[in-house]
Write a protein that holds these residues in place. Sequence first.
Motif, PDB file in Angstrom:
ATOM      1  N   VAL A  23       0.833  -1.199   0.000  1.00 37.23           N
ATOM      2  CA  VAL A  23       0.000   0.000   0.000  1.00 37.23           C
ATOM      3  C   VAL A  23       0.870   1.253   0.000  1.00 37.23           C
ATOM      4  O   VAL A  23       0.528   2.265  -0.637  1.00 37.23           O
ATOM      5  N   ARG A  51      -5.192  -6.764  -2.948  1.00 40.15           N
ATOM      6  CA  ARG A  51      -6.095  -6.898  -1.816  1.00 40.15           C
ATOM      7  C   ARG A  51      -6.941  -8.138  -1.986  1.00 40.15           C
ATOM      8  O   ARG A  51      -7.246  -8.542  -3.105  1.00 40.15           O
ATOM      9  N   GLU A  62     -10.819  -7.484   1.950  1.00 45.28           N
ATOM     10  CA  GLU A  62     -10.122  -6.215   2.173  1.00 45.28           C
ATOM     11  C   GLU A  62     -10.676  -5.116   1.283  1.00 45.28           C
ATOM     12  O   GLU A  62     -10.822  -3.965   1.709  1.00 45.28           O
ATOM     13  N   TRP A  63     -10.994  -5.458   0.042  1.00 47.01           N
ATOM     14  CA  TRP A  63     -11.550  -4.450  -0.860  1.00 47.01           C
ATOM     15  C   TRP A  63     -12.927  -4.008  -0.380  1.00 47.01           C
ATOM     16  O   TRP A  63     -13.237  -2.810  -0.380  1.00 47.01           O
ATOM     17  N   HIS A 119     -12.744  -1.404   2.074  1.00 47.57           N
ATOM     18  CA  HIS A 119     -12.122  -0.148   1.652  1.00 47.57           C
ATOM     19  C   HIS A 119     -13.200   0.913   1.450  1.00 47.57           C
ATOM     20  O   HIS A 119     -14.276   0.620   0.918  1.00 47.57           O
TER      21      HIS A 119
END
Length: 511
Positions: free
Chosen positions: A186, A203, A207-208, A211
Amino acid sequence: MGERRVIEDRIRELRAEVGVELPRVRVTGDDPVLPSVFRVGTAAAVAVGAATAAAAAFARGVVLPESAAEGAREAPVRVPEGAREAPMGVPEGGGESREAPVGAPEGEVDVRAAAVAFRDERYFRIGGAAEDPWAPLSGDYRTADGWVRLHCNFDHHRDAALAVLGLPAGSGREDVVRACAGLTAVGIEEAVTAAGGCAAAMRSRAEWFRHPHASAVAAAPLVDLARIGGSGDECSGGASVPDSGVYALERAHAPDRERPLDGVRVLDLTRVVAGPVATRALAAYGAQVLRVGAAHLPEVPGLVVGTAFGKRSCHLDLRTPEGRDALRDLVAEADVFVQSYRPGALDALGFGHRELAAVRPGIVCVDISAYGTRGPWAGRRGFDSLVQMACGIAHEGGDGSRPCPLPAQVLDHATGYLAAFGAMAALLRRSAEGGSWRVRLSLARTALWLDGLGRVDGAGTPEPEAADLLGEMDSAFGRLTYVRPPGSVGGVPPRWSSPPPRPGEHPPAWW
């Protein structure tokens, strides 16, 4: 049979989303057709099928209500014998769209043909030689905590990445490998992006979805179609947009036309894959497509040729008053304006959608971006391979151990065909309702749509046969081998009437 029903249902959903009535599309073949756990063949067939259905609607002809025709700038058109004498546009009551009656021109799409078209870069040849679209430093790199992908196909993007990594110009891949290994994914992503480059950390899907930009992507329609100046137009201020009345599309629907989009004029201000695929699809159905590039803008050599079938090409420097004036002259006679600049870039030059509608009332503006126009990543640079990394696709394909991309630039091609579909849907809405229209799509929203199609046991699927789907054509570059455009309308497949031109070969004028 179940997969075909899924494809047909998804096409119906798209019709309802943009509010148009379209003829039925018959689906042949099944998924999986490419080696992936994602339903790549289904996505290809739905996107191509939607565009095919819209082209079939044009083949039927567009008729105006008598009351609307009185205010039209051009005379109403005649309907081909057998077509339904009613306007196409939003269904009665604004509800779900309906299919055209039996007897109207029907579309057809084959899953294998659509999937092969989604990876046409792999089959494209110039004089028998393949073109490698990737620059030496483009690729996936292991970091201290995962993986990051750098996109270095354009020199200024490469230079930004090297500067962030503390590497001198001319550094090789091994230098980049060593530099990335000591940094976080990142951290590299954010630093390269801030420097004007393009990068994406890998990701997971979870995780996405956590976001903050993922929720902004999910809030947008897949094909976001709205009337400029209407309730769906979020922009305020700027140029005044006059009421454009109802357009009969006389050029596009002359009784002697040979192809569905004959006479439709399209300005193509796009590069790389998604936008050029959209305008290439429109050209395959007969639209006059004029690509507007510039000598100072970087291109990917093989892609700029392979996506230019059926188009003309001119160069305009929009940094100059003369270039901007020439583009406005073209806009004044255009039907569709397709652009894939970063959100806001053309607005700053005076070519935002409201300004375009003021110059050409009734225009359809199609905007394609990587991450959309809302949310914290609105306006961020990106490409298909980067969006696959950011949105969890590459992570899932490789079981999280290392990135494994889709077996095609699926996000690019699907977005391209959906953009062509959106442009045609907007033209149909314009014909029935008048007005100027805006269509917005993003690769990230297409990625979410692909995710929503579910999974298939396709990881071990063998490569599809493609020889019967290829064509050849002479050009200024040599003998070209290419994938023929998929789909058909009334049994007639789309085709390109001319080979790719040399960049900037033509004057900035309609023909």
